[in-house]
Design a protein around this motif. Sequence first.
Motif, PDB file in Angstrom:
ATOM      1  N   TYR A  35       0.940  -1.192  -0.126  1.00  0.00           N
ATOM      2  CA  TYR A  35      -0.001  -0.049   0.290  1.00  0.00           C
ATOM      3  C   TYR A  35       0.904   1.339   0.024  1.00  0.00           C
ATOM      4  N   CYS A  36       0.943   1.857  -1.039  1.00  0.00           N
ATOM      5  CA  CYS A  36       1.699   3.364  -1.105  1.00  0.00           C
ATOM      6  C   CYS A  36       0.985   4.470  -0.933  1.00  0.00           C
ATOM      7  N   GLY A  37       1.860   5.417  -0.641  1.00  0.00           N
ATOM      8  CA  GLY A  37       1.294   6.745   0.060  1.00  0.00           C
ATOM      9  C   GLY A  37       0.317   6.639   1.225  1.00  0.00           C
ATOM     10  N   VAL A  38       0.679   5.869   1.918  1.00  0.00           N
ATOM     11  CA  VAL A  38       0.048   5.612   3.399  1.00  0.00           C
ATOM     12  C   VAL A  38       0.303   6.994   3.993  1.00  0.00           C
ATOM     13  N   THR A  39      -0.687   7.566   4.661  1.00  0.00           N
ATOM     14  CA  THR A  39      -0.322   8.718   5.681  1.00  0.00           C
ATOM     15  C   THR A  39      -0.345   8.143   7.177  1.00  0.00           C
ATOM     16  N   LEU A  40      -0.047   8.879   8.030  1.00  0.00           N
ATOM     17  CA  LEU A  40       0.000   8.485   9.618  1.00  0.00           C
ATOM     18  C   LEU A  40      -1.583   8.418   9.951  1.00  0.00           C
TER      19      LEU A  40
END
Length: 302
Positions: A35-40
């Motif tokens: 999963y890419c671009g995962v934010t906090l």
Amino acid sequence: MERPYILHLFTPGAQMSPFDINMAADAGYQVLAPYCGVTLDGVAALTQDTIFSRSPKGLARTGIFIGGRDALLAADMLERARRALVPPFAVSLMADPSGAYTTAAAMVACVESVLQQHHGSGLAGRRVLVLGGTGPVGRIAAVIAARCGADVALSSHGGQATAASAASATGQRFGVTLGAVSGAGPADLQASIADAEVLLACAAAGVQVVGAADLPAARRLRVVADLNAVPPEGVAGVGVMDDGRPIEGSPAVGIGALAIGNVKYQTQQQLLRLMHEAEKPQVLDFTQAFERARVLRGGSVA
């Protein structure tokens, strides 16, 4: 039908590291879902999607791996994932951004082992200077060394202010005290290494941070660990295969990138296998990585 082993890999970056995917596959995971671009802020929802899609028994075959390139952000993402678990709906969690946690653990474990072998004592009370100390490996190596009782300072070619900012943020996040020095030029570098007993060279590949002309300034030096495997060596006189070999023109011995890398590889593989095989959920970061690396170097678990 037996449920497959699934590892969900979260990264804030544009892609997941192929290195980590290969390592996870070799550890026995059958389904790898990046999963890419995962934010906090997005970690909790992804974690709960993971845990509520299987029964508690099935979750023993499920894990979450956190990557990226930011050592502090990865620690925060790991904590968000841990807090999102709802026992008995829980899975094993591991963070190792850019391999920084396992690499730093391996580096410090190798240094500790060589100090014990050559000087009969470990890192406690030693003056440690981390060159390239604002990067992910340098920051975590500094934290581990500080937790071992060393007096640690980060150095940056960007100067004192850059090093101080990284030292403050890293120290506050992990509960240690880190100093800061400038490595902006030859004069600053030579002044900073004069009192160092241990150098941890964590600069970019192919960059020599300490040349042969700089080494005479390091009169108290005992051990140099260099992560650079791309010529020229990060610290003059330290070969990639060295593991406690004397450095010409210096009172110190050197540990090279491939000697450290061997311990790093085994450490990461063992932690992934621990996640894969564990009956109870695990939460793994550089603390557990250092414990494993110490054992691999013949030491004891802290």
